[in-house]
Design a protein around this motif. Structure first.
Motif, PDB file in Angstrom:
ATOM      1  N   TYR A  44       0.808  -1.219   0.000  1.00 54.92           N
ATOM      2  CA  TYR A  44       0.000   0.000   0.000  1.00 54.92           C
ATOM      3  C   TYR A  44       0.850   1.284   0.000  1.00 54.92           C
ATOM      4  O   TYR A  44       0.348   2.346   0.323  1.00 54.92           O
ATOM      5  CB  TYR A  44      -0.937   0.007   1.214  1.00 54.92           C
ATOM      6  N   GLU A  47      -0.346   4.473  -1.847  1.00 55.64           N
ATOM      7  CA  GLU A  47      -1.408   5.191  -1.150  1.00 55.64           C
ATOM      8  C   GLU A  47      -0.863   5.877   0.105  1.00 55.64           C
ATOM      9  O   GLU A  47      -1.330   6.947   0.491  1.00 55.64           O
ATOM     10  CB  GLU A  47      -2.537   4.226  -0.769  1.00 55.64           C
ATOM     11  N   ILE A  69      -7.726  10.010  -1.781  1.00 57.48           N
ATOM     12  CA  ILE A  69      -6.492   9.311  -2.165  1.00 57.48           C
ATOM     13  C   ILE A  69      -6.821   7.881  -2.575  1.00 57.48           C
ATOM     14  O   ILE A  69      -6.353   7.387  -3.599  1.00 57.48           O
ATOM     15  CB  ILE A  69      -5.469   9.354  -1.006  1.00 57.48           C
ATOM     16  N   TRP A  70      -7.626   7.208  -1.781  1.00 64.89           N
ATOM     17  CA  TRP A  70      -7.978   5.819  -2.053  1.00 64.89           C
ATOM     18  C   TRP A  70      -8.752   5.689  -3.364  1.00 64.89           C
ATOM     19  O   TRP A  70      -8.482   4.786  -4.166  1.00 64.89           O
ATOM     20  CB  TRP A  70      -8.790   5.247  -0.887  1.00 64.89           C
ATOM     21  N   TRP A  73      -6.776   5.633  -6.599  1.00 61.55           N
ATOM     22  CA  TRP A  73      -6.091   4.379  -6.924  1.00 61.55           C
ATOM     23  C   TRP A  73      -7.055   3.222  -7.176  1.00 61.55           C
ATOM     24  O   TRP A  73      -6.788   2.358  -8.001  1.00 61.55           O
ATOM     25  CB  TRP A  73      -5.129   3.999  -5.790  1.00 61.55           C
ATOM     26  N   LEU A  78     -12.103   4.247   0.809  1.00 64.96           N
ATOM     27  CA  LEU A  78     -11.633   3.345   1.854  1.00 64.96           C
ATOM     28  C   LEU A  78     -12.688   3.231   2.949  1.00 64.96           C
ATOM     29  O   LEU A  78     -12.925   2.150   3.476  1.00 64.96           O
ATOM     30  CB  LEU A  78     -10.307   3.826   2.430  1.00 64.96           C
TER      31      LEU A  78
END
Length: 105
Positions: A44, A47, A69-70, A73, A78
């Motif tokens: 990860y 991230e 951010i999650w 990707w 999240l």
């Protein structure tokens, strides 16, 4: 490291590692980073780096920023991938891994 790749300071590397510990503990996809039959320990990291950037520049990180951010990707949040109480606990641990140097990104 390749030619032209920026070098991270040891302090920055330590911060990324601390965020990775928290992401690995959360392990939203059940990849078991660092386990013998699991994903690499730094699975990860892509991230974790922007999360550290946010933690340093803002002095903390919100759930909305983690989700942004999650989503960049994985195309999903999240917080939506994780039990709400686990996500809140994760967020609290992220904000507690400082102290964050101010104004450096």
């Amino acid at each position: 490291m390749t030619v032209g790749e920026p070098r991270r300071s040891q302090a920055r590397r330590d911060l990324v590692d601390r965020v990775l510990v928290e992401l690995n503990a959360l392990d939203p996809y059940g990849l078991e980073p660092g386990a013998e039959d699991g994903a690499p320990w730094d699975e990860y990291e892509l991230e974790a780096v922007p999360m550290v950037r946010e933690l340093i520049s803002a002095g903390g990180i919100t759930g909305d920023r983690v989700d942004a951010i999650w989503t960049a990707w994985f195309g999903e949040t999240l917080s939506g991938r994780t039990d709400p109480s686990r996500f809140e606990a994760f967020l609290a641990r992220l904000n507690a891994v400082g102290p964050w140097p101010q104004g450096r990104s």
